[in-house]
Motif scaffolding. Structure first.
Motif, PDB file in Angstrom:
ATOM      1  N   SER A  28       0.648  -1.377  -0.058  1.00 51.75           N
ATOM      2  CA  SER A  28      -0.190   0.060   0.089  1.00 51.75           C
ATOM      3  C   SER A  28       0.595   1.282  -0.203  1.00 51.75           C
ATOM      4  O   SER A  28      -0.025   2.516   0.623  1.00 51.75           O
ATOM      5  CB  SER A  28      -0.761  -0.144   0.960  1.00 51.75           C
ATOM      6  N   SER A  29       2.138   0.840  -0.442  1.00 58.17           N
ATOM      7  CA  SER A  29       3.150   2.223  -0.624  1.00 58.17           C
ATOM      8  C   SER A  29       3.721   2.181  -2.106  1.00 58.17           C
ATOM      9  O   SER A  29       4.843   1.694  -2.519  1.00 58.17           O
ATOM     10  CB  SER A  29       4.055   2.287   0.566  1.00 58.17           C
ATOM     11  N   SER A  30       3.221   3.098  -2.102  1.00 58.14           N
ATOM     12  CA  SER A  30       4.111   3.884  -3.601  1.00 58.14           C
ATOM     13  C   SER A  30       5.341   4.184  -3.449  1.00 58.14           C
ATOM     14  O   SER A  30       6.478   3.749  -4.280  1.00 58.14           O
ATOM     15  CB  SER A  30       4.020   4.627  -4.180  1.00 58.14           C
ATOM     16  N   LEU A  78      -8.845  -0.386  -0.940  1.00 56.73           N
ATOM     17  CA  LEU A  78      -9.166   0.506  -1.909  1.00 56.73           C
ATOM     18  C   LEU A  78      -7.848   0.913  -1.848  1.00 56.73           C
ATOM     19  O   LEU A  78      -7.052   1.437  -2.851  1.00 56.73           O
ATOM     20  CB  LEU A  78      -9.991   1.216  -1.423  1.00 56.73           C
ATOM     21  N   ASP A  79      -7.162   1.377  -0.830  1.00 58.10           N
ATOM     22  CA  ASP A  79      -6.034   1.946  -0.613  1.00 58.10           C
ATOM     23  C   ASP A  79      -4.614   0.781  -1.417  1.00 58.10           C
ATOM     24  O   ASP A  79      -4.334   1.255  -2.589  1.00 58.10           O
ATOM     25  CB  ASP A  79      -5.098   1.580   0.583  1.00 58.10           C
ATOM     26  N   ARG A  80      -4.489  -0.212  -1.458  1.00 55.32           N
ATOM     27  CA  ARG A  80      -3.543  -1.696  -1.973  1.00 55.32           C
ATOM     28  C   ARG A  80      -4.134  -1.553  -3.489  1.00 55.32           C
ATOM     29  O   ARG A  80      -3.408  -0.700  -3.790  1.00 55.32           O
ATOM     30  CB  ARG A  80      -4.286  -3.026  -1.638  1.00 55.32           C
ATOM     31  N   LEU A  81      -5.615  -1.136  -4.200  1.00 51.95           N
ATOM     32  CA  LEU A  81      -6.101  -1.264  -5.450  1.00 51.95           C
ATOM     33  C   LEU A  81      -5.186   0.252  -5.748  1.00 51.95           C
ATOM     34  O   LEU A  81      -4.512  -0.171  -7.475  1.00 51.95           O
ATOM     35  CB  LEU A  81      -7.475  -1.628  -5.459  1.00 51.95           C
ATOM     36  N   ARG A  82      -5.273   1.552  -5.373  1.00 49.67           N
ATOM     37  CA  ARG A  82      -4.719   2.663  -6.058  1.00 49.67           C
ATOM     38  C   ARG A  82      -4.183   2.682  -5.448  1.00 49.67           C
ATOM     39  O   ARG A  82      -3.233   3.174  -6.757  1.00 49.67           O
ATOM     40  CB  ARG A  82      -6.075   3.951  -5.476  1.00 49.67           C
ATOM     41  N   THR A  83      -2.937   2.054  -4.854  1.00 43.36           N
ATOM     42  CA  THR A  83      -1.267   2.173  -4.938  1.00 43.36           C
ATOM     43  C   THR A  83      -1.053   1.441  -6.347  1.00 43.36           C
ATOM     44  O   THR A  83       0.178   1.994  -6.628  1.00 43.36           O
ATOM     45  CB  THR A  83      -0.710   1.740  -3.855  1.00 43.36           C
ATOM     46  N   ALA A  84      -1.228   0.428  -6.385  1.00 45.69           N
ATOM     47  CA  ALA A  84      -1.483  -0.615  -7.584  1.00 45.69           C
ATOM     48  C   ALA A  84      -1.894   0.568  -8.948  1.00 45.69           C
ATOM     49  O   ALA A  84      -0.760   0.725  -9.613  1.00 45.69           O
ATOM     50  CB  ALA A  84      -2.027  -2.070  -7.536  1.00 45.69           C
ATOM     51  N   THR A  85      -2.485   0.639  -9.020  1.00 40.81           N
ATOM     52  CA  THR A  85      -3.060   2.246  -9.934  1.00 40.81           C
ATOM     53  C   THR A  85      -1.610   3.078 -10.134  1.00 40.81           C
ATOM     54  O   THR A  85      -0.974   3.568 -11.007  1.00 40.81           O
ATOM     55  CB  THR A  85      -4.735   2.478  -9.839  1.00 40.81           C
ATOM     56  N   ASN A  86      -1.243   3.378  -8.500  1.00 39.59           N
ATOM     57  CA  ASN A  86      -0.765   4.884  -9.231  1.00 39.59           C
ATOM     58  C   ASN A  86       0.692   4.903  -9.468  1.00 39.59           C
ATOM     59  O   ASN A  86       1.231   4.844 -10.227  1.00 39.59           O
ATOM     60  CB  ASN A  86      -0.026   5.421  -7.186  1.00 39.59           C
ATOM     61  N   VAL A  87       1.260   3.211  -9.268  1.00 42.65           N
ATOM     62  CA  VAL A  87       2.691   3.014  -9.699  1.00 42.65           C
ATOM     63  C   VAL A  87       2.365   2.312 -11.060  1.00 42.65           C
ATOM     64  O   VAL A  87       2.995   2.774 -11.734  1.00 42.65           O
ATOM     65  CB  VAL A  87       2.884   1.360  -8.879  1.00 42.65           C
ATOM     66  N   PRO A  91       1.386  12.153  -0.197  1.00 42.80           N
ATOM     67  CA  PRO A  91       2.662  10.745  -0.276  1.00 42.80           C
ATOM     68  C   PRO A  91       2.594   9.333  -0.188  1.00 42.80           C
ATOM     69  O   PRO A  91       1.411   9.006  -0.598  1.00 42.80           O
ATOM     70  CB  PRO A  91       3.533  11.551   1.372  1.00 42.80           C
ATOM     71  N   GLY A  92       3.912   9.238  -0.842  1.00 45.20           N
ATOM     72  CA  GLY A  92       3.280   8.017  -1.210  1.00 45.20           C
ATOM     73  C   GLY A  92       3.378   6.487  -0.321  1.00 45.20           C
ATOM     74  O   GLY A  92       3.987   5.711  -0.711  1.00 45.20           O
ATOM     75  N   ILE A  93       2.499   6.736   1.204  1.00 44.61           N
ATOM     76  CA  ILE A  93       2.678   6.302   1.886  1.00 44.61           C
ATOM     77  C   ILE A  93       1.261   5.214   2.535  1.00 44.61           C
ATOM     78  O   ILE A  93       0.310   5.965   1.859  1.00 44.61           O
ATOM     79  CB  ILE A  93       2.940   6.736   3.477  1.00 44.61           C
ATOM     80  N   PRO A  94       0.939   4.764   3.127  1.00 45.34           N
ATOM     81  CA  PRO A  94      -0.288   3.571   3.388  1.00 45.34           C
ATOM     82  C   PRO A  94      -1.342   4.671   4.014  1.00 45.34           C
ATOM     83  O   PRO A  94      -0.680   5.576   4.681  1.00 45.34           O
ATOM     84  CB  PRO A  94       0.460   2.297   3.871  1.00 45.34           C
ATOM     85  N   GLN A  95      -2.861   4.758   3.260  1.00 40.56           N
ATOM     86  CA  GLN A  95      -3.834   5.799   3.900  1.00 40.56           C
ATOM     87  C   GLN A  95      -3.411   7.159   3.876  1.00 40.56           C
ATOM     88  O   GLN A  95      -4.351   7.735   4.198  1.00 40.56           O
ATOM     89  CB  GLN A  95      -3.731   4.875   4.641  1.00 40.56           C
ATOM     90  N   ALA A  96      -2.325   7.785   2.814  1.00 37.38           N
ATOM     91  CA  ALA A  96      -2.433   9.177   2.997  1.00 37.38           C
ATOM     92  C   ALA A  96      -3.214   9.591   2.413  1.00 37.38           C
ATOM     93  O   ALA A  96      -3.717  10.849   2.404  1.00 37.38           O
ATOM     94  CB  ALA A  96      -0.857   9.460   2.026  1.00 37.38           C
ATOM     95  N   GLY A  97      -4.178   9.219   1.308  1.00 33.67           N
ATOM     96  CA  GLY A  97      -5.733   9.031   0.582  1.00 33.67           C
ATOM     97  C   GLY A  97      -6.632   9.918   1.594  1.00 33.67           C
ATOM     98  O   GLY A  97      -6.869  10.424   1.460  1.00 33.67           O
ATOM     99  N   MET A  98      -6.123   9.400   2.827  1.00 25.61           N
ATOM    100  CA  MET A  98      -7.473   9.629   3.114  1.00 25.61           C
ATOM    101  C   MET A  98      -6.883  10.954   4.044  1.00 25.61           C
ATOM    102  O   MET A  98      -8.252  11.429   4.707  1.00 25.61           O
ATOM    103  CB  MET A  98      -7.275   8.022   4.850  1.00 25.61           C
ATOM    104  N   GLY A 128      -4.741   6.794  -9.000  1.00 26.30           N
ATOM    105  CA  GLY A 128      -5.473   6.206  -8.337  1.00 26.30           C
ATOM    106  C   GLY A 128      -5.872   6.734  -7.298  1.00 26.30           C
ATOM    107  O   GLY A 128      -7.237   6.801  -6.904  1.00 26.30           O
ATOM    108  N   SER A 129      -5.395   7.556  -6.604  1.00 27.90           N
ATOM    109  CA  SER A 129      -5.562   8.035  -5.308  1.00 27.90           C
ATOM    110  C   SER A 129      -6.775   9.311  -5.774  1.00 27.90           C
ATOM    111  O   SER A 129      -7.697   9.708  -5.182  1.00 27.90           O
ATOM    112  CB  SER A 129      -4.526   8.912  -4.810  1.00 27.90           C
ATOM    113  N   ALA A 130      -6.594   9.902  -6.623  1.00 28.38           N
ATOM    114  CA  ALA A 130      -7.511  11.170  -7.476  1.00 28.38           C
ATOM    115  C   ALA A 130      -8.181  10.643  -7.920  1.00 28.38           C
ATOM    116  O   ALA A 130      -9.858  10.809  -7.139  1.00 28.38           O
ATOM    117  CB  ALA A 130      -6.401  11.826  -8.759  1.00 28.38           C
TER     118      ALA A 130
HETATM  119  N1  ASP Z   1      -0.585   4.760  -0.550  1.00 23.39           N
HETATM  120  C1  ASP Z   1      -1.114   5.154  -1.653  1.00 23.39           C
HETATM  121  C2  ASP Z   1       0.472   5.265  -2.481  1.00 23.39           C
HETATM  122  O1  ASP Z   1       1.096   4.844  -1.225  1.00 23.39           O
HETATM  123  C3  ASP Z   1      -1.230   6.925  -1.586  1.00 23.39           C
HETATM  124  C4  ASP Z   1      -2.688   6.674  -1.081  1.00 23.39           C
HETATM  125  O2  ASP Z   1      -3.061   6.748  -0.284  1.00 23.39           O
HETATM  126  O3  ASP Z   1      -3.786   6.962  -2.068  1.00 23.39           O
HETATM  127  O4  ASP Z   1       0.611   5.464  -3.552  1.00 23.39           O
END
Ligand code: ASP
Length: 513
Positions: free
Chosen positions: A348-350, A460-469, A426-433, A386-388
């Motif tokens: 869950s972290s880019s 959702l955090d996992r899925l959006r992180t994969a999309t971010n990457v 930032p690209g860390i877990p749940q930053a989107g929250m 993904g986060s957007a």
């Molecule tokens: N966990 C996401 C990431 O690392 C950021 C987010 O929480 O939206 O890309």
């Protein structure tokens, strides 16, 4: 989840991501080794340790819902419900506390670390790619949320109760956005923003300074909440100036890098409190709701909407951009970055995925190091498709749950706030929250309803992180193809991206140290 990688600050991750050639394999392989060791044998303790946060979050969701249902049998008063949700309120307060330093330091540090010489033609292509894909992701989310209406899936859809509409003129909303981009007082921008109010409206804003309410003339006022657009514009401008100041700007760059590093550590610690907060926020939500099945249906539809959006973005939009620009088969590309995508899903972290992303791009797909070493660290911090998408759906979902209809102007404002907020995450877990709180408060939506989002954020955090990457990787493919002539002709001494006196380890990421 890889706790070690998760706990690493972005700066440390960038260091791992830009190894000196002779120690590259050694340093890059650290997080990979952790991933590979999972495959070697199943050890329950290692599994529990690695997935502790996920397990705690899921247990908190189950416990919160269970507690809420149990408490529904006691007829709780509003006051008692407020006491019940107190630990959850603390979580929200802690997350909100993080917003200002996190967004400002992340943007200033990110931008000021880019050498101005890097902003050649290639830099422009990178910015355009990041902007276009983030905006497309945001509008995909908005379109799906408006079309599917996840927050009105049950009761709301069948009842003919009139929706509350924010009686704010579209043009006023748009002009407010422009005004907010240039706050007259930076200190005030940290807690108030400009808001035009129509006197006849029942706006949820809290206008201050209204004098003549007997006419239909829009009244200038302010409302509670961080003026994130203003701070963002200032941070970008400030970061750009700092990046152009060379050695003169070093002390301030170091300050913001250090601040960014410290605040990310703080977020990582606060996140461990979130299971406790989730229990009580969810319990309060369940006690308050009139129809339990309705919330379940709404949250289910919301999850489905986000997942659909991420699939459309990851499996249609991004590969389409790749094919149109490069005329190459995207399947081969996806095959090469599969390990990065699964690591993103797992961590869950880019940022934690960055070393794996670099290895996949450079070794599997043989991408140009001049592009990967520049684009991937910046992308892991600032390019969050993904986060957007997720934030756009989540904001409209909460608006729908509260029977608030967004007009065109408000949707445009929402799209801009979401684009800005995702860039600041930032690209860390749940930053989107954390940045979701900005979106909610900037659009006049109730921040307490974030508990509905927390319920399903672990997946959702996992899925959006994969999309971010994925967005970062496709970006490298696209920009490298478009810049092939510049890259071919540029000798190490001429290239815009990596200068001889400023080798990879000292270019984009050097100033992060
Ligand atoms: N966990 C996401 C990431 O690392 C950021 C987010 O929480 O939206 O890309």
């Amino acid at each position: 989840m890889l706790p070690n990688s998760e706990n690493m600050s972005e700066v440390e991750l960038v260091e791992v991501a830009r190894p000196e050639d002779n120690e590259k394999n050694e340093r890059c392989s650290q997080p990979l080794d952790e991933v590979e060791s999972i495959r070697d044998g199943f050890n329950i303790w290692i599994f529990l340790k690695r997935n502790a946060f996920l397990i705690l979050t899921m247990a908190a969701v189950a416990l919160g819902i269970g507690l809420g249902f149990a408490l529904r049998y006691i007829n709780m008063s509003e006051r008692e419900i407020t006491y019940l949700t107190f630990p959850g309120e603390l979580l929200l307060r802690m997350l909100k506390m993080m917003v200002l330093p996190l967004v400002v330091s992340s943007i200033i540090a990110g931008i000021s670390n880019v050498d101005r010489k890097d902003f050649g033609k290639i830099g422009l292509r990178i910015i355009i790619y990041y902007l276009v894909t983030t905006v497309v992701a945001t509008f995909t989310g908005i379109f799906l949320a408006v079309f599917i209406k996840p927050g009105k899936s049950s009761r709301h859809a069948s009842e003919s109760s009139p929706a509350k509409t924010e009686d704010v003129h579209s043009l006023d909303a748009f002009l407010d956005l422009i005004r907010n981009m240039f706050p007259s007082n930076l200190v005030e921008a940290c807690f108030r923003k400009y808001l035009t109010v129509n006197p006849s409206s029942n706006s949820s804003g809290n206008p201050i300074g209204a004098t003549n309410i007997s006419t239909n003339t829009p009244i200038a006022g302010t409302s509670d909440g961080i003026n994130v657009v203003g701070l963002l514009v200032f941070s970008i401008a400030f970061g750009l100036i700092l990046s152009s100041m060379g050695s003169e700007g070093k002390p301030l760059r170091d300050l913001f890098n250090c601040m960014n590093k410290a605040i990310m550590r703080l977020v990582s610690i606060v996140i461990w409190y979130s299971p406790v907060g989730i229990i009580f926020l969810l319990a309060g939500q369940v006690v308050k709701m009139t129809d339990a099945a309705e919330i379940g249906r709404d949250v289910g539809m919301y999850t489905l909407t986000v997942v659909t959006g991420l699939i459309i973005h990851g499996c249609v939009t991004l590969p389409l951009i790749y094919v149109i620009v490069t005329r190459k088969n995207p399947l081969r590309f996806y095959g090469g970055i599969l390990q990065a995508l699964s690591t993103a899903f797992g961590t869950s972290s880019s940022s934690a995925t960055l070393p794996v992303t670099l290895r996949c791009m450079e070794e599997n797909l043989k991408m140009d190091k001049q592009v990967t070493r520049f684009m991937l660290p910046v992308g892991a911090t600032m390019n969050m498709d993904g986060s957007a998408l997720y934030e756009a759906v989540a904001a409209l979902f909460i608006a729908q749950v509260n029977d608030m209809d967004f007009n065109f102007g408000q949707i445009i404002v929402l799209s801009l706030v979401v684009t800005a907020a995702s860039t600041g995450a930032p690209g860390i877990p749940q930053a989107g929250m954390v940045t979701m709180l900005i979106v909610l408060s900037s659009t006049g939506l109730p921040t307490e309803d974030i508990s509905l989002l927390l319920m399903v954020d672990w997946i959702l955090d996992r899925l959006r992180t994969a999309t971010n990457v994925l967005g970062d990787c496709i970006g490298v493919g696209v920009v490298q193809h478009l810049s092939r002539h510049e890259l071919q002709t540029s000798s190490p001494t001429e290239t815009n991206l990596v200068l001889e006196e400023n080798p990879p380890s000292k270019s984009i990421s050097t100033k992060m140290e």
